[in-house]
Structure formats: structure tokens, C-alpha cells
Design a protein around this motif. Structure first.
Motif, PDB file in Angstrom:
ATOM      1  N   PHE A   1     -14.853  76.952  88.353  1.00  0.00           N
ATOM      2  CA  PHE A   1     -15.964  76.030  88.220  1.00  0.00           C
ATOM      3  C   PHE A   1     -15.489  74.591  88.336  1.00  0.00           C
ATOM      4  O   PHE A   1     -14.302  74.295  88.372  1.00  0.00           O
ATOM      5  N   ARG A   2     -16.468  73.697  88.458  1.00  0.00           N
ATOM      6  CA  ARG A   2     -16.113  72.288  88.560  1.00  0.00           C
ATOM      7  C   ARG A   2     -17.162  71.431  87.876  1.00  0.00           C
ATOM      8  O   ARG A   2     -18.306  71.858  87.678  1.00  0.00           O
ATOM      9  N   LEU A   3     -16.725  70.250  87.520  1.00  0.00           N
ATOM     10  CA  LEU A   3     -17.607  69.276  86.901  1.00  0.00           C
ATOM     11  C   LEU A   3     -18.291  68.500  88.013  1.00  0.00           C
ATOM     12  O   LEU A   3     -17.626  67.836  88.807  1.00  0.00           O
TER      13      LEU A   3
ATOM     14  N   LEU B   1     -12.058  67.212  81.870  1.00  0.00           N
ATOM     15  CA  LEU B   1     -12.064  67.844  83.182  1.00  0.00           C
ATOM     16  C   LEU B   1     -12.057  66.773  84.263  1.00  0.00           C
ATOM     17  O   LEU B   1     -12.746  65.773  84.154  1.00  0.00           O
ATOM     18  N   PRO B   2     -11.299  67.012  85.317  1.00  0.00           N
ATOM     19  CA  PRO B   2     -11.342  66.080  86.437  1.00  0.00           C
ATOM     20  C   PRO B   2     -12.676  66.267  87.168  1.00  0.00           C
ATOM     21  O   PRO B   2     -13.174  67.393  87.262  1.00  0.00           O
ATOM     22  N   PRO B   3     -13.288  65.193  87.687  1.00  0.00           N
ATOM     23  CA  PRO B   3     -14.560  65.358  88.383  1.00  0.00           C
ATOM     24  C   PRO B   3     -14.379  66.081  89.712  1.00  0.00           C
ATOM     25  O   PRO B   3     -13.371  65.911  90.393  1.00  0.00           O
TER      26      PRO B   3
ATOM     27  N   THR C   1     -23.109  68.077  84.175  1.00  0.00           N
ATOM     28  CA  THR C   1     -23.560  69.224  84.968  1.00  0.00           C
ATOM     29  C   THR C   1     -22.323  69.901  85.526  1.00  0.00           C
ATOM     30  O   THR C   1     -21.438  69.233  86.065  1.00  0.00           O
ATOM     31  N   ILE C   2     -22.250  71.211  85.352  1.00  0.00           N
ATOM     32  CA  ILE C   2     -21.119  71.915  85.938  1.00  0.00           C
ATOM     33  C   ILE C   2     -21.611  73.024  86.853  1.00  0.00           C
ATOM     34  O   ILE C   2     -22.739  73.489  86.746  1.00  0.00           O
TER      35      ILE C   2
END
Ligand code: ADP
Length: 429
Positions: A32-34, A46-48, A69-70
């Protein structure tokens, strides 16, 4: 975007001061990611935009102070959002510790007392979130530029090295949410069993050795000393477990005791420690997100941990199979088997076996599948007071040819010929 038709991308919007609790599935990894806002995993931001990969079975929460939002891709066992968390109380503790560190740093290094930063110990029953809180406090401190020392006294589910050990390591950067504690230079003492009841005396002796070593390091390092320590403990809080907690608090001269979710333990500790005026005992709420693990899950986690030591988290290490002659290696164990509890003996009788006696062991098939520690000792009688360089895993014993085959992290000669055994076994699967 995702890869292929099996992709299951979804977006989750988190309100301020809420968290997304995730258990990664057993076989499918998750990434997943930010996308937007700011969020952290157990104290590490978390890194964007960057996709992060999480291995199977990992349990964690993505928390946001201001909203985020992730985007997730992959299977989870569970995932849900929670807006009731104890995070504000945890970060308040951090703020107080931070102030104490600054005061310690501002003091003259010659004043050993006042230049000493906070020594925090986290206590509570199993699955109360001790390791997680330790981790947050360490990552928040490291983010602020401190170098706190992490001490893990949990021989069952420790996070610095394999089970059966107590260990310490400086934390210089927020802890990586996937990789965990960096393994560069931990200070490790080998106890050899996954529960302290096998040899309580030895456990105490090793706690003392570890604390003595850290104390010496602090003497020569004002920065570490001002940063202080965060000590994680075992979940055993009754009877002897309680005695061991007190022993750890006193041995490490802890001055902040954080009690997670246990009214009774908190009031007991407050009571006995009130005569030690410089110790603050603080009760903190357990997070509803902490996942309970039964005995089987714990056993499995220990096994994965040993596997990770040799093969890496994602099979990225290649351990080496080595063969040695029986005569090249010296194996020892500490104490004479399981200790008889004093209560099981006639009044006045002393347990016969000295729990800290170092006993040479004949190499035979009993060593098969054991995990042995490689001691830094130069003489057998230094084994208890020496930390260990690493571990080997015995994969074959050839009695006829007097050869022992073992797995080691690398090829080449072991740093020492003194090996220590306990009851720690592993079945490679
Ligand atoms: P303890 O050290 O007291 O035994 P842990 O801190 O190891 O407990 O927590 C137990 C498990 O719960 C760990 O796998 C941890 O990652 C998970 N966990 C802790 N807090 C949360 C949370 N807020 N959301 C989801 N999982 C969590």
C-alpha cells in the motif's frame, strides 16, 4: 495501478486521530501507499506515494494525526478503521520523555545523575502492546534526533534477535515498519530457552550482565546517556514473573515504569516502588488493536524468527552449510537441567545443581536441530559474562566420522570455538 486481474486495489480515507488496523493474510503479501495527508506505522512516518510491501502475517496499524488517504493492494486477513486509540496518551508520554532528554543533555556530563536521560521500562501482560509501545517511543525519539538504547528482555517474542536471548541496540533512525529493528550491532546475551522458568537464576544473571555493559557504554557516551533507554519486558507478571520485573526495574535503574492495561500490576508496582522516590509508575491504556496470540501462534512466530535470522525476512540471505570435526568445537550448557523449585524440596534443602555452572557437553545426536550460540568467550568460565556473536543451527551429526554439520549465516571460520546450547530447537520447513 495493480498487476493483473487479481488486483484488489482500494482506497481508505482516515479521519484525524484514527487508524487502519491490518492483518496481512497468511500467504498473500500486501502493498500500500500513502496517497494524501500524513500517516505513521508505530511511530515511523510513511513516505508519500511510495508503494510499501508487507509480508504475510504482519499485524499493524496505520495511524494519522491529521487525516490521510491510503491505497491498498492485496489480500488482508482483516482490515478496519478505529477512531478510539490511546495514541494521544502515548505521545504525551513521549513529550515528557523528550523534555527529560533535553534537560539531561543540557546538564554537565560530569554530573552522572542529571546528565542521564529517562530509563523507561514497559510492563504488562502478554499481548498488551508492550513491544509496539516501545517501538513508538523509540521511533518518535529517533525522529527528534535522539539515539535511545532499546533493551529487549523478552526471551519469547523479542524484536532484536532470535528467541531465547536478551539484547540491546541503539536506535538511530525511526524503525522500519517492515524490516523492524536494524541488526547491525546488537549486544546479545544467550539464555537458550524460550521461558525464564527453565533457569531463573541464569536469566537474572544475564539481565545483570547486559545492564552492566550498557552502563559502561553510557559512561563513555554522553549522547546515548542523555537519550536514555526503552526496555521491553516479558508478559509474565505473576509470581516469579513479577519478581523478575522488579529485578529488571532495579537492575537497569529504570525511572519511568509504563504499565499497560493492568490496574493490579500498576498499584502493586506503585506500592513497592514508592520507597524509591525517583521512579514514576504510569498506567497507560492498552490499544484495542493489539492482536492476541495463542501458544501455537507464539511458537510459530519463534520459528519464523529463527528462519529470518538465517534466511532473511524475504529469503534475501544465503546461509552456509559448514562441516567441522567434533574436536574443533566445544559445546557447553549452563546449569544442570531444569532447576527444582525450592518449594518442591524439603525445608532447608538447597537445590543441588548450580544454575549458573558451565558444563561441557559431549557432541552427540542430542544436538541435532538445536540452535547454538557462538560465544565471544575466550575461556569457558567467561561464557556467562560474554555476549554472543551469532548462532548456528545443527543439521547433522555423524558419530562415526565425528563430524558436525551446521548452518551459519556465512561460510568461513566461526568467530569462536565455544558454542552454547540451551533448549532452543528449530525444524526447518
Ligand atoms: P506484547 O509485546 O505486549 O506481547 P505486541 O506489542 O507485540 O504485544 O502486540 C501484539 C500484536 O498486535 C503484534 O503483532 C502487533 O503488531 C499488533 N498490534 C499492536 N498494536 C496494534 C494496533 N493498534 N493495530 C493492529 N495491530 C496491532
Amino acid at each position: 495501478g495493480g498487476s493483473g486481474s487479481a488486483s484488489t486495489i482500494k482506497q481508505v480515507k482516515l479521519e484525524r486521530e484514527s487508524e487502519l488496523r491490518i492483518e496481512v493474510g497468511n500467504d498473500a503479501p500486501l502493498r500500500f501507499r500513502l496517497l494524501d495527508g500524513t500517516a505513521e506505522i508505530f511511530g515511523t512516518e510513511l513516505p508519500p506515494q511510495i508503494w510499501l510491501n508487507f509480508p504475510p502475517r504482519l499485524k499493524f496499524a496505520v495511524f494519522t494525526w491529521f487525516g490521510a488517504t491510503i491505497e491498498m493492494d492485496g489480500g488482508t486477513e482483516t482490515d478496519y478503521t478505529a477512531d478510539e486509540t490511546p495514541m494521544v496518551s502515548y505521545v504525551n508520554v513521549h513529550a515528557i520523555l523528550d523534555g527529560r532528554r533535553s534537560r539531561a543533555k543540557a546538564s554537565s556530563p560530569d554530573d552522572y545523575e542529571s546528565s542521564q536521560g529517562p530509563r523507561v521500562i514497559v510492563v504488562g501482560p502478554t499481548d498488551s502492546g508492550k513491544s509496539t509501545l516501545s517501538r513508538m517511543l523509540l521511533s518518535w525519539a529517533a525522529k527528534q534526533g535522539w539515539k535511545p538504547t532499546f533493551v529487549d528482555l523478552d526471551i519469547g517474542q523479542g524484536s532484536i534477535t532470535i528467541p531465547g536471548c536478551i539484547a540491546a541496540t541503539p536506535i538511530e533512525m525511526p524503525i522500519d515498519p517492515v524490516e523492524g529493528i536494524p541488526l547491525e550491532m546488537p549486544l546479545v546475551y544467550f539464555y537458550g530457552h524460550a521461558t525464564p522458568s527453565n533457569n531463573i537464576e541464569l536469566y537474572k544473571v544475564l539481565v545483570k550482565e547486559l545492564s552492566g555493559m550498557i552502563e559502561r557504554q553510557f559512561t563513555g557516551n554522553a549522547e546515548s546517556r542523555a537519550s536514555g533507554m526503552v526496555i521491553n519486558t516479558m508478559g509474565w507478571i505473576e509470581g516469579v514473573g513479577y519478581d523478575l520485573l522488579l529485578h529488571a526495574i532495579r537492575t537497569f535503574k529504570a525511572n519511568v515504569v509504563l504499565v499497560l492495561g493492568q490496574e493490579k500490576l500498576c498499584s502493586m508496582l506503585k506500592d513497592v516502588l514508592k520507597s524509591e522516590p525517583k521512579v514514576d509508575v504510569v498506567k497507560l491504556q492498552r490499544s484495542g488493536g493489539v492482536v492476541s496470540r495463542n501458544a501455537k501462534v507464539r511458537q510459530k512466530a519463534r520459528s519464523y524468527r529463527i528462519r529470518e535470522y538465517f534466511y532473511g525476512l524475504s529469503n534475501d540471505l544465503s546461509p552456509h552449510s559448514n562441516i567441522a570435526n567434533f574436536s574443533d568445537l566445544f559445546v557447553y550448557r549452563v546449569g544442570g537441567g531444569p532447576q527444582a523449585p525450592r518449594s518442591a524440596l524439603p525445608i532447608g534443602a538447597e537445590p543441588a545443581a548450580d544454575p549458573t555452572r558451565v558444563v561441557p557437553v559431549n557432541i552427540n545426536r542430542d544436538l541435532l536441530h538445536l540452535v547454538l550460540a557462538v560465544s565471544f568467550a575466550k575461556e569457558p568460565d567467561e561464557i556467562i559474562s560474554s555476549n554472543v556473536a551469532g548462532f548456528v543451527y545443527v543439521t547433522d551429526i555423524d558419530i562415526q566420522r565425528k563430524k558436525i554439520t551446521y548452518l551459519a549465516p556465512s561460510s568461513g571460520e566461526l568467530p569462536s570455538k565455544y558454542l552454547v546450547m540451551g533448549s532452543l530447537t528449530w525444524l526447518e520447513t
